[in-house]
Design a protein around this motif. Structure first.
Motif, PDB file in Angstrom:
ATOM      1  N   GLY A  27     -22.000 -36.126  -8.652  1.00 55.76           N
ATOM      2  CA  GLY A  27     -22.104 -35.030  -7.699  1.00 55.76           C
ATOM      3  C   GLY A  27     -21.766 -33.658  -8.253  1.00 55.76           C
ATOM      4  N   PRO A  49     -19.997 -26.224   2.021  1.00 58.06           N
ATOM      5  CA  PRO A  49     -21.346 -26.795   1.861  1.00 58.06           C
ATOM      6  C   PRO A  49     -21.601 -27.347   0.456  1.00 58.06           C
ATOM      7  N   ALA A  50     -21.153 -26.641  -0.578  1.00 55.29           N
ATOM      8  CA  ALA A  50     -21.368 -27.118  -1.952  1.00 55.29           C
ATOM      9  C   ALA A  50     -20.646 -28.439  -2.199  1.00 55.29           C
ATOM     10  N   GLU A  53     -22.676 -31.127  -0.472  1.00 53.23           N
ATOM     11  CA  GLU A  53     -23.887 -31.402  -1.254  1.00 53.23           C
ATOM     12  C   GLU A  53     -23.556 -32.254  -2.478  1.00 53.23           C
ATOM     13  N   SER A  56     -22.770 -35.754  -1.367  1.00 54.95           N
ATOM     14  CA  SER A  56     -24.031 -36.408  -1.022  1.00 54.95           C
ATOM     15  C   SER A  56     -24.728 -36.929  -2.282  1.00 54.95           C
ATOM     16  N   ARG A  57     -24.815 -36.097  -3.297  1.00 53.98           N
ATOM     17  CA  ARG A  57     -25.429 -36.517  -4.569  1.00 53.98           C
ATOM     18  C   ARG A  57     -24.623 -37.645  -5.212  1.00 53.98           C
ATOM     19  N   LEU A  63     -27.603 -35.819   2.792  1.00 52.16           N
ATOM     20  CA  LEU A  63     -26.638 -34.766   3.090  1.00 52.16           C
ATOM     21  C   LEU A  63     -26.240 -34.790   4.561  1.00 52.16           C
ATOM     22  N   ASP A  64     -27.193 -35.001   5.452  1.00 52.59           N
ATOM     23  CA  ASP A  64     -26.888 -35.009   6.879  1.00 52.59           C
ATOM     24  C   ASP A  64     -25.894 -36.115   7.230  1.00 52.59           C
ATOM     25  N   ARG A  67     -22.511 -34.868   5.986  1.00 50.97           N
ATOM     26  CA  ARG A  67     -22.067 -33.741   6.831  1.00 50.97           C
ATOM     27  C   ARG A  67     -21.550 -34.256   8.182  1.00 50.97           C
TER      28      ARG A  67
END
Length: 131
Positions: A27, A49-50, A53, A56-57, A63-64, A67
């Motif tokens: 990530g 947010p970063a 993200e 998520s990676r 991502l949703d 989040r």
């Protein structure tokens, strides 16, 4: 009891056999951040947010999904925004099922998984027009 983000992260790490470091490397975020998010019972504020993200990676999840789990861990309910395209909006029924399944014991989750697999296997035969 673990919050939604902790549960999601623990399940993903256990299922994939990953460490905090593995997620952090994939990530591009600090291992300490992954550890903090995976072990903090109640998040005080929503991660940047970063960070979401990167998580998520690292977890190889949408991502949703990340989040929403982070928001729930903070006690925040996310509503769809105006720019969300109708086809990209999550299905509320699916969100409810996922949130509910996460609260089951591991034995009960295995039963649910077996039921879902059974339903998916029979779907084409029972519903020839779907698929």
């Amino acid at each position: 009891m673990a919050n939604a983000l902790q549960q999601m992260m623990r399940q993903r790490l256990d299922r994939q056999g990953w460490s905090y470091g593995d997620v952090a490397r994939r990530g591009g975020i600090p291992r300490s951040t992954v550890h903090h998010l995976a072990t903090t019972d109640r998040l005080v504020r929503m991660p940047q947010p970063a960070t979401l993200e990167g998580l998520s990676r690292g977890l190889e999840l949408p991502l949703d999904t990340v989040r929403r789990a982070a928001a729930e861990a903070c006690g925040i309910h996310l509503y769809p925004t105006a720019e969300d395209a109708p086809e990209s909006r999550p299905d509320p029924e699916v969100d409810l099922l996922i949130a509910s399944v996460q609260r089951l014991s591991s034995d009960d989750r295995r039963h649910v998984a077996a039921l879902v697999e059974s339903l998916l296997e029979r779907a084409p035969k029972d519903h020839p027009n779907e698929g």
